[in-house]
Design a protein around this motif. Structure first.
Motif, PDB file in Angstrom:
ATOM      1  N   VAL A 102       0.890  -1.231  -0.188  1.00  0.00           N
ATOM      2  CA  VAL A 102       0.175   0.013  -0.072  1.00  0.00           C
ATOM      3  C   VAL A 102       0.830   1.282   0.047  1.00  0.00           C
ATOM      4  O   VAL A 102       1.710   1.490   0.610  1.00  0.00           O
ATOM      5  N   ARG A 103       0.763   2.147  -1.070  1.00  0.00           N
ATOM      6  CA  ARG A 103       1.379   3.384  -1.107  1.00  0.00           C
ATOM      7  C   ARG A 103       0.335   4.461  -1.201  1.00  0.00           C
ATOM      8  O   ARG A 103      -0.694   4.340  -1.567  1.00  0.00           O
ATOM      9  N   ASP A 104       0.992   5.698  -0.664  1.00  0.00           N
ATOM     10  CA  ASP A 104       0.114   6.874  -0.955  1.00  0.00           C
ATOM     11  C   ASP A 104       0.389   7.561  -2.559  1.00  0.00           C
ATOM     12  O   ASP A 104       1.441   6.820  -3.171  1.00  0.00           O
ATOM     13  N   GLY A 105      -0.275   8.672  -2.652  1.00  0.00           N
ATOM     14  CA  GLY A 105       0.040   9.073  -4.149  1.00  0.00           C
ATOM     15  C   GLY A 105       1.126   9.511  -4.543  1.00  0.00           C
ATOM     16  O   GLY A 105       1.628   9.489  -5.798  1.00  0.00           O
ATOM     17  N   ALA A 106       2.241   9.746  -3.289  1.00  0.00           N
ATOM     18  CA  ALA A 106       3.570  10.034  -3.645  1.00  0.00           C
ATOM     19  C   ALA A 106       4.470   8.978  -3.879  1.00  0.00           C
ATOM     20  O   ALA A 106       5.733   9.014  -3.867  1.00  0.00           O
ATOM     21  N   GLY A 107       3.758   7.591  -3.667  1.00  0.00           N
ATOM     22  CA  GLY A 107       4.650   6.381  -3.565  1.00  0.00           C
ATOM     23  C   GLY A 107       5.008   6.132  -2.371  1.00  0.00           C
ATOM     24  O   GLY A 107       5.909   4.953  -2.047  1.00  0.00           O
ATOM     25  N   THR A 108       4.906   6.740  -1.085  1.00  0.00           N
ATOM     26  CA  THR A 108       5.586   6.322   0.060  1.00  0.00           C
ATOM     27  C   THR A 108       4.744   5.272   0.519  1.00  0.00           C
ATOM     28  O   THR A 108       3.600   4.822   0.353  1.00  0.00           O
ATOM     29  N   LEU A 109       5.833   4.456   0.911  1.00  0.00           N
ATOM     30  CA  LEU A 109       5.159   3.024   1.432  1.00  0.00           C
ATOM     31  C   LEU A 109       4.477   3.159   2.847  1.00  0.00           C
ATOM     32  O   LEU A 109       5.011   3.511   3.796  1.00  0.00           O
ATOM     33  N   LEU A 110       3.076   2.643   3.008  1.00  0.00           N
ATOM     34  CA  LEU A 110       2.504   2.862   4.222  1.00  0.00           C
ATOM     35  C   LEU A 110       2.124   1.616   4.823  1.00  0.00           C
ATOM     36  O   LEU A 110       1.615   1.487   6.096  1.00  0.00           O
ATOM     37  N   GLY A 111       2.407   0.607   4.092  1.00  0.00           N
ATOM     38  CA  GLY A 111       1.883  -0.940   4.607  1.00  0.00           C
ATOM     39  C   GLY A 111       1.548  -2.053   3.772  1.00  0.00           C
ATOM     40  O   GLY A 111       2.020  -1.688   2.567  1.00  0.00           O
ATOM     41  N   VAL A 128      -6.575  -5.309  -3.617  1.00  0.00           N
ATOM     42  CA  VAL A 128      -6.725  -4.170  -4.508  1.00  0.00           C
ATOM     43  C   VAL A 128      -7.877  -3.314  -4.478  1.00  0.00           C
ATOM     44  O   VAL A 128      -7.725  -2.088  -4.584  1.00  0.00           O
ATOM     45  N   THR A 129      -8.995  -4.093  -4.809  1.00  0.00           N
ATOM     46  CA  THR A 129     -10.413  -3.168  -4.577  1.00  0.00           C
ATOM     47  C   THR A 129     -10.232  -2.209  -3.114  1.00  0.00           C
ATOM     48  O   THR A 129     -10.647  -1.360  -3.087  1.00  0.00           O
ATOM     49  N   GLY A 130      -9.807  -3.232  -2.165  1.00  0.00           N
ATOM     50  CA  GLY A 130     -10.044  -2.369  -0.781  1.00  0.00           C
ATOM     51  C   GLY A 130      -8.908  -1.306  -0.589  1.00  0.00           C
ATOM     52  O   GLY A 130      -9.579  -0.202  -0.156  1.00  0.00           O
ATOM     53  N   ILE A 131      -7.886  -1.408  -1.329  1.00  0.00           N
ATOM     54  CA  ILE A 131      -6.762  -0.381  -1.191  1.00  0.00           C
ATOM     55  C   ILE A 131      -7.356   0.680  -1.925  1.00  0.00           C
ATOM     56  O   ILE A 131      -7.043   1.854  -1.384  1.00  0.00           O
ATOM     57  N   GLU A 132      -7.574   0.428  -3.107  1.00  0.00           N
ATOM     58  CA  GLU A 132      -8.315   1.724  -3.966  1.00  0.00           C
ATOM     59  C   GLU A 132      -9.499   2.444  -3.682  1.00  0.00           C
ATOM     60  O   GLU A 132      -9.477   3.557  -3.605  1.00  0.00           O
ATOM     61  N   ALA A 133     -10.192   1.537  -2.886  1.00  0.00           N
ATOM     62  CA  ALA A 133     -11.252   2.266  -2.393  1.00  0.00           C
ATOM     63  C   ALA A 133     -11.190   3.135  -1.278  1.00  0.00           C
ATOM     64  O   ALA A 133     -11.821   4.181  -1.012  1.00  0.00           O
ATOM     65  N   ALA A 134      -9.957   2.901  -0.657  1.00  0.00           N
ATOM     66  CA  ALA A 134      -9.552   3.993   0.525  1.00  0.00           C
ATOM     67  C   ALA A 134      -8.532   5.087  -0.018  1.00  0.00           C
ATOM     68  O   ALA A 134      -8.022   5.788   0.707  1.00  0.00           O
ATOM     69  N   LEU A 136      -5.817   4.779  -1.801  1.00  0.00           N
ATOM     70  CA  LEU A 136      -4.600   4.538  -1.948  1.00  0.00           C
ATOM     71  C   LEU A 136      -4.014   3.621  -3.022  1.00  0.00           C
ATOM     72  O   LEU A 136      -4.784   3.308  -3.872  1.00  0.00           O
ATOM     73  N   GLN A 137      -2.722   3.558  -3.488  1.00  0.00           N
ATOM     74  CA  GLN A 137      -2.223   2.710  -4.529  1.00  0.00           C
ATOM     75  C   GLN A 137      -2.045   1.483  -4.194  1.00  0.00           C
ATOM     76  O   GLN A 137      -1.193   1.231  -3.142  1.00  0.00           O
ATOM     77  N   ALA A 138      -2.196   0.526  -4.819  1.00  0.00           N
ATOM     78  CA  ALA A 138      -2.121  -1.006  -4.504  1.00  0.00           C
ATOM     79  C   ALA A 138      -0.832  -1.461  -5.456  1.00  0.00           C
ATOM     80  O   ALA A 138      -0.918  -1.357  -6.798  1.00  0.00           O
TER      81      ALA A 138
END
Lengths: 141, 141, 141, 141
Positions: A102-111, A128-134, A136-138
């Motif tokens: 899971v990464r944010d829009g800037a590519g930082t690794l969040l988990g 992937v669906t769960g991550i994108e619904a939040a 965030l980038q999968a």
């Protein structure tokens, strides 16, 4: 920066909703922070006993080596001895799809998110669906 | 018969609400079924890295020996060598309050709740509140 | 947000400089990020074989339970069975001073420093000096 | 005779400089003495969580069996059961290139360097460059 509990719950809710909509088998969804520690987990009724450990292992392995668990499967098929040895060195590492960074829009690794219960491809799709619904980038591989 | 996911989530929600109301430190709450496998878990923001493992160990130890973890503490104070040896034999077993057995009205064992993050007494209070809010019986010792 | 390598090296350099100035025995200094993974480590000549593991365990235990390892020593003196059990549950956890949490000015947890080689009090003093020299906040208990 | 800290730091600095010059991904470099204990380690920003453990395992395995980890890979491809069994017997042992033995001009074994983060071939190249920059002999197989 890491996944907070509110975000983790949103990921789990969306992953489970997608699984119910698509008729997947009961899933277990685990969300880890960037340090690979548990933030939240849910095991749906009928998901077998150790699905938490399998889902955790997908996400933990992804964070350990910095790639989604689909890439770990490719490595396992090329060099099974590497994945076997790495498991001893780093702990839980399940090298099949369903462990998604899971990464944010800037590519930082969040988990990472780990899902187990249906086919590995479907597990990954739910993650992937769960991550994108939040929002965030999968990174599944 | 075991704790289903809906019940587990209700327990966690009530335990966390009680903790917020009383001003406890950030908690981690883990709910296990009767086989000691994870049903659901949530780690509040600010709850330290391995609180999942501590909370799990309280609940797992309670189920392992069939008594709330407060009773395991009493045993540890009398016979520390027994608890040390049992930990090696059975796995995670954290012998301080906060691991609470869950029973239905007829006394049937359904699972256990583990809480960690504040004092052991407060951890236990949050677990008991969560279990009772779900209409179930809490056995802390 | 976590300790980057440049910061980790600055902490190690300042901790070692302080130790040399005060005539401490050869030290091993380990810097972990917020997820308790190694960022950097140095073992001074004459520091014994497994000092890395001891220093790592101080820092890892501090992050696991969210308190400096001096607080873990206090807990070990009150409830030795808790610390023994927690070690099994969370992995390396050395409950003596010298494992110091690192926070930024806003209090955000960035990681931890573990030092081993001299007395525990001196190990802790070196860690604190190193952290503060890098412009960060040290939490030894 | 073993690698001292000053030498270990020189190896790491040269290995990292070579990696930056060649555009390798972020690396983790670990230097062990002849007894396979950590002398120094650095994990570059962006190198994933458990790269220390992988790099350590390459160097530890090389020292365990007295050959660079490239030779361990050849063995793994011929007799995977041997490497699997040896891992259980000796601990961390990652059988892919990047674990390089270090010898002085007379051939005396001084320790080993483990590198992880890019392809195994590039990891090994960085290790060899680092060792030779310190005026020592590199044995990658």
């Amino acid at each position: 920066m890491a996944i907070d509990l509110q975000t983790a719950r949103a990921i789990i809710e969306a992953a489970r909703a997608a699984a119910r909509e698509k008729g997947f088998k009961p899933l277990t969804v685990v969300v880890l922070d960037a340090g690979a520690d548990v933030v939240a987990a849910e095991r749906e009724d009928g998901s077998s006993n150790k699905r938490f450990e399998i889902a955790f292992g997908k996400a933990h392995g992804a964070l350990a080596l910095g790639m989604g668990s689909r890439a770990l499967m490719a490595r396992a098929e090329q060099q099974p001895y590497f994945i076997a040895a790495a498991t001893t060195a780093v702990g839980a590492l399940i090298p099949v799809p369903g462990g998604v960074l899971v990464r944010d829009g800037a590519g930082t690794l969040l988990g990472a998110v780990g899902v187990s219960g249906d086919t590995s491809d479907n597990d990954e799709a739910a993650a992937v669906t769960g991550i994108e619904a939040a929002g965030l980038q999968a990174q599944p591989a």
